[in-house]
Design a protein around this motif. Sequence first.
Motif, PDB file in Angstrom:
ATOM      1  N   ARG A  41       0.807  -1.214   0.000  1.00 47.33           N
ATOM      2  CA  ARG A  41       0.000   0.000   0.000  1.00 47.33           C
ATOM      3  C   ARG A  41       0.842   1.266   0.000  1.00 47.33           C
ATOM      4  O   ARG A  41       0.362   2.317   0.415  1.00 47.33           O
ATOM      5  CB  ARG A  41      -0.946  -0.010   1.195  1.00 47.33           C
ATOM      6  CG  ARG A  41      -2.000  -1.086   1.111  1.00 47.33           C
ATOM      7  CD  ARG A  41      -3.018  -0.954   2.209  1.00 47.33           C
ATOM      8  NE  ARG A  41      -2.450  -1.177   3.529  1.00 47.33           N
ATOM      9  CZ  ARG A  41      -2.377  -2.355   4.123  1.00 47.33           C
ATOM     10  NH1 ARG A  41      -2.789  -3.416   3.510  1.00 47.33           N
ATOM     11  NH2 ARG A  41      -1.870  -2.467   5.326  1.00 47.33           N
ATOM     12  N   GLY A  42       2.076   1.177  -0.416  1.00 49.75           N
ATOM     13  CA  GLY A  42       2.922   2.361  -0.460  1.00 49.75           C
ATOM     14  C   GLY A  42       4.197   2.074  -1.221  1.00 49.75           C
ATOM     15  O   GLY A  42       4.376   1.005  -1.782  1.00 49.75           O
ATOM     16  N   LEU A  43       5.092   3.051  -1.250  1.00 54.62           N
ATOM     17  CA  LEU A  43       6.403   2.867  -1.879  1.00 54.62           C
ATOM     18  C   LEU A  43       7.402   2.525  -0.786  1.00 54.62           C
ATOM     19  O   LEU A  43       7.817   3.399  -0.023  1.00 54.62           O
ATOM     20  CB  LEU A  43       6.833   4.140  -2.611  1.00 54.62           C
ATOM     21  CG  LEU A  43       6.028   4.518  -3.838  1.00 54.62           C
ATOM     22  CD1 LEU A  43       6.565   5.812  -4.433  1.00 54.62           C
ATOM     23  CD2 LEU A  43       6.062   3.418  -4.864  1.00 54.62           C
ATOM     24  N   TYR A  44       7.765   1.267  -0.706  1.00 53.52           N
ATOM     25  CA  TYR A  44       8.666   0.829   0.355  1.00 53.52           C
ATOM     26  C   TYR A  44      10.080   0.598  -0.138  1.00 53.52           C
ATOM     27  O   TYR A  44      10.978   0.386   0.649  1.00 53.52           O
ATOM     28  CB  TYR A  44       8.122  -0.435   1.025  1.00 53.52           C
ATOM     29  CG  TYR A  44       7.112  -0.139   2.108  1.00 53.52           C
ATOM     30  CD1 TYR A  44       6.069   0.734   1.891  1.00 53.52           C
ATOM     31  CD2 TYR A  44       7.226  -0.707   3.352  1.00 53.52           C
ATOM     32  CE1 TYR A  44       5.153   1.018   2.876  1.00 53.52           C
ATOM     33  CE2 TYR A  44       6.313  -0.431   4.347  1.00 53.52           C
ATOM     34  CZ  TYR A  44       5.283   0.428   4.107  1.00 53.52           C
ATOM     35  OH  TYR A  44       4.385   0.717   5.091  1.00 53.52           O
ATOM     36  N   GLY A  45      10.313   0.628  -1.439  1.00 49.11           N
ATOM     37  CA  GLY A  45      11.660   0.507  -1.989  1.00 49.11           C
ATOM     38  C   GLY A  45      12.364  -0.773  -1.603  1.00 49.11           C
ATOM     39  O   GLY A  45      13.566  -0.776  -1.371  1.00 49.11           O
TER      40      GLY A  45
END
Length: 142
Positions: A48-52
Motif C-alpha cells: 500500500r505504499g512505496l517501500y523501496g
Amino acid sequence: TGLREVLGGNRRMLSWGTARMMRVMTMAETPTHVRTFATRRGSGRAARGLYGGKDVGFGNMVSHSERKTRRMWKPNVQKKRLWSESLGDWVKFNVTTQAMRCVDKAGGLDNYLLGLKDGKIGSIQGLAAKRRIEAALAEKGR
C-alpha cells in the motif's frame, strides 16, 4: 471483466483488499500484474505504499542472560506527497526513507516509477500511479 476471468478461474490467489484495488486500477485486464502481487511474499502494508524493497524484519532480542525473545524491526515509513511532473499534481504515498532517497536519486517520482519494472515496484498503489503517469505522457505525446 470479472475477477474470475482476470485470474483464469483461480480466485483464492487474492485477498479482498487486492480485489478491491483491482477495480480501481486501469490495468485489471492484464493477469500478469495481478499474479505478481498475489504471489509476492511480505507484509500487506508494503503493498500500500512505496517501500523501496524494505519490509518488516524479524529476529531475537537477546538479554544479558542470553534469553531470546522475538522482536521486529519496522521500516521508517512516512506519509508524504510526492510531486509528479507529468501529472502536474501531488500524489500521496506511504514512503520509506529509503524509497525517498531513491526518488531523489532518480530525479523525481516519474523517473523513479518509469525506471522500475512492474514486479520491482511491489506496490499496487505505486503501479497504479505508474499507469497514470504513462497515460499522461501518452496523452501529451499525441
